[in-house]
Design an enzyme around this catalytic site. Structure first.
Site, PDB file in Angstrom:
ATOM      1  N   THR A  16      -0.951   2.651  -2.637  1.00 20.04           N
ATOM      2  CA  THR A  16      -1.364   3.889  -2.279  1.00 20.04           C
ATOM      3  C   THR A  16       0.897   4.222  -2.014  1.00 20.04           C
ATOM      4  O   THR A  16       0.396   5.517  -2.500  1.00 20.04           O
ATOM      5  CB  THR A  16      -1.095   4.231  -1.474  1.00 20.04           C
ATOM      6  OG1 THR A  16      -1.205   4.099   0.234  1.00 20.04           O
ATOM      7  CG2 THR A  16      -3.158   3.346  -0.919  1.00 20.04           C
ATOM      8  N   ALA A  17       1.477   3.306  -2.453  1.00 22.58           N
ATOM      9  CA  ALA A  17       2.951   3.923  -2.712  1.00 22.58           C
ATOM     10  C   ALA A  17       3.508   4.382  -4.026  1.00 22.58           C
ATOM     11  O   ALA A  17       2.701   4.788  -4.452  1.00 22.58           O
ATOM     12  CB  ALA A  17       4.080   2.633  -1.671  1.00 22.58           C
ATOM     13  N   SER A  66       2.138   5.259  -8.655  1.00 25.17           N
ATOM     14  CA  SER A  66       2.804   6.573  -9.437  1.00 25.17           C
ATOM     15  C   SER A  66       3.417   6.234 -10.433  1.00 25.17           C
ATOM     16  O   SER A  66       3.564   7.039 -11.492  1.00 25.17           O
ATOM     17  CB  SER A  66       3.999   6.864  -8.592  1.00 25.17           C
ATOM     18  OG  SER A  66       5.356   6.298  -8.177  1.00 25.17           O
ATOM     19  N   ASP A 105       6.560  -3.411  -0.261  1.00 26.42           N
ATOM     20  CA  ASP A 105       6.022  -3.940  -1.604  1.00 26.42           C
ATOM     21  C   ASP A 105       7.942  -4.615  -2.002  1.00 26.42           C
ATOM     22  O   ASP A 105       8.512  -3.990  -1.453  1.00 26.42           O
ATOM     23  CB  ASP A 105       6.057  -2.999  -2.912  1.00 26.42           C
ATOM     24  CG  ASP A 105       6.649  -1.359  -2.747  1.00 26.42           C
ATOM     25  OD1 ASP A 105       7.568  -1.785  -2.470  1.00 26.42           O
ATOM     26  OD2 ASP A 105       6.540  -0.246  -3.259  1.00 26.42           O
ATOM     27  N   ASP A 116       4.881   8.332   6.791  1.00 27.94           N
ATOM     28  CA  ASP A 116       4.242   6.255   5.604  1.00 27.94           C
ATOM     29  C   ASP A 116       5.542   5.983   6.132  1.00 27.94           C
ATOM     30  O   ASP A 116       5.186   4.883   6.765  1.00 27.94           O
ATOM     31  CB  ASP A 116       3.287   7.176   4.992  1.00 27.94           C
ATOM     32  CG  ASP A 116       2.570   7.032   5.212  1.00 27.94           C
ATOM     33  OD1 ASP A 116       1.982   7.541   6.438  1.00 27.94           O
ATOM     34  OD2 ASP A 116       1.454   6.939   4.152  1.00 27.94           O
TER      35      ASP A 116
END
Length: 274
Positions: free
Chosen positions: A170-171, A175, A130, A55
């Site tokens: 989703t990165a 988390s 981000d 990714d």
């Protein structure tokens, strides 16, 4: 006119280099030019890029290709990712589909971040995933003030703050406890890192908002863009984050839907009905 394809590969993966040569041979038999030098790729009218890696490699290719309108097909050499749709064993079947025009282009929201000092722009950067604010020292905390379209909104006493696109949800944001957003959602997500108050919660805002982030407590912090470029932000500066005027373009063949990707990625939390 000769058709052109570009290769963007993670050179730390030997198997990606091997597959790159196989792809070059495959395209040349079909009278396509294959380019691997970025200067040549942007100089030529490249039809699309093939990313060989994980990714992170796809993020790089899509971010660099976006200003030139070049779409990217991601071939997965990492663990199961949210972005790379094609597995290594399926690459030539996927390429046949692309040559037969059997694909779609999905556009992804990008962010433009501008660092300002005394209302003067001193630095700018694009991000597909981000913009991350984090404290430099393991001791103490920082407080980040978020203003939306010029209006004070929320203050985050925390170890940091993640401002992410739906792609970036989703990165790192995931988390840190942030929600997963569908890539079709036109919004920006603010997720605190180890917040020091229960009232500091993740917040979802419209992609039409102008987000201004500044330090209300602390002398300086680090700001990174897609986890690659980092700068120091001082208390006299602020970062203005807005929807970028361009979008990243990802080639989609319909092999995996977004719900399917989420289900596979979070399989340890997925319970099938019996």
């Amino acid at each position: 006119m000769e058709r052109v394809v570009g290769l963007w590969l993670n050179k730390s993966k030997p198997e990606a280099t091997v597959l790159a040569q196989e792809i070059k041979d495959w395209f040349r038999k079909r009278c396509w030019a294959v380019l691997s030098q970025w200067e040549d790729i942007i100089k030529q009218k490249t039809d699309f890029l093939i990313s060989l890696g994980g990714d992170g490699t796809l993020l790089e290719a899509a971010r660099e290709g976006a200003p030139h309108g070049i779409p990217v097909m991601g071939v997965n050499f990492g663990r199961l990712g949210f972005l790379c749709e094609i597995e290594k064993i399926d690459v030539f079947q996927a390429l046949e589909k692309i040559l037969n025009q059997d694909y779609q282009i999905q556009e992804r929201l990008m962010l433009r971040a501008v660092v300002k000092r005394n209302d003067v722009e001193v630095y700018s950067q694009l991000a597909l995933n981000d913009v991350v604010f984090s404290r430099e020292s393991p001791e103490g905390i920082i407080t980040l003030q978020a203003n939306l379209s010029g209006e004070p909104s929320v203050s985050y006493p925390a170890d940091g703050l993640i401002v992410s696109t739906p792609t970036g949800s989703t990165a790192y944001s995931l988390s840190a406890g942030g929600p997963i957003l569908s890539p079709n959602v036109q919004a920006v997500l603010l997720t605190p890192l180890a917040a020091h108050t229960l009232s500091a919660r993740p917040m979802l805002v419209s992609d039409q908002e102008e987000i201004e982030i500044s330090l209300s407590n602390g002398e300086q912090c680090l700001v990174s863009f897609d986890g690659r470029t980092s700068i120091k932000l001082h208390s006299s500066e602020s970062v203005i984050i807005q929807k970028a005027p361009i979008r990243a373009k990802l080639i989609r063949l319909g092999n995996r839907s977004f719900p399917q990707v989420v289900r596979e990625k979070l399989r340890d939390r997925w319970h099938e009905k019996t």
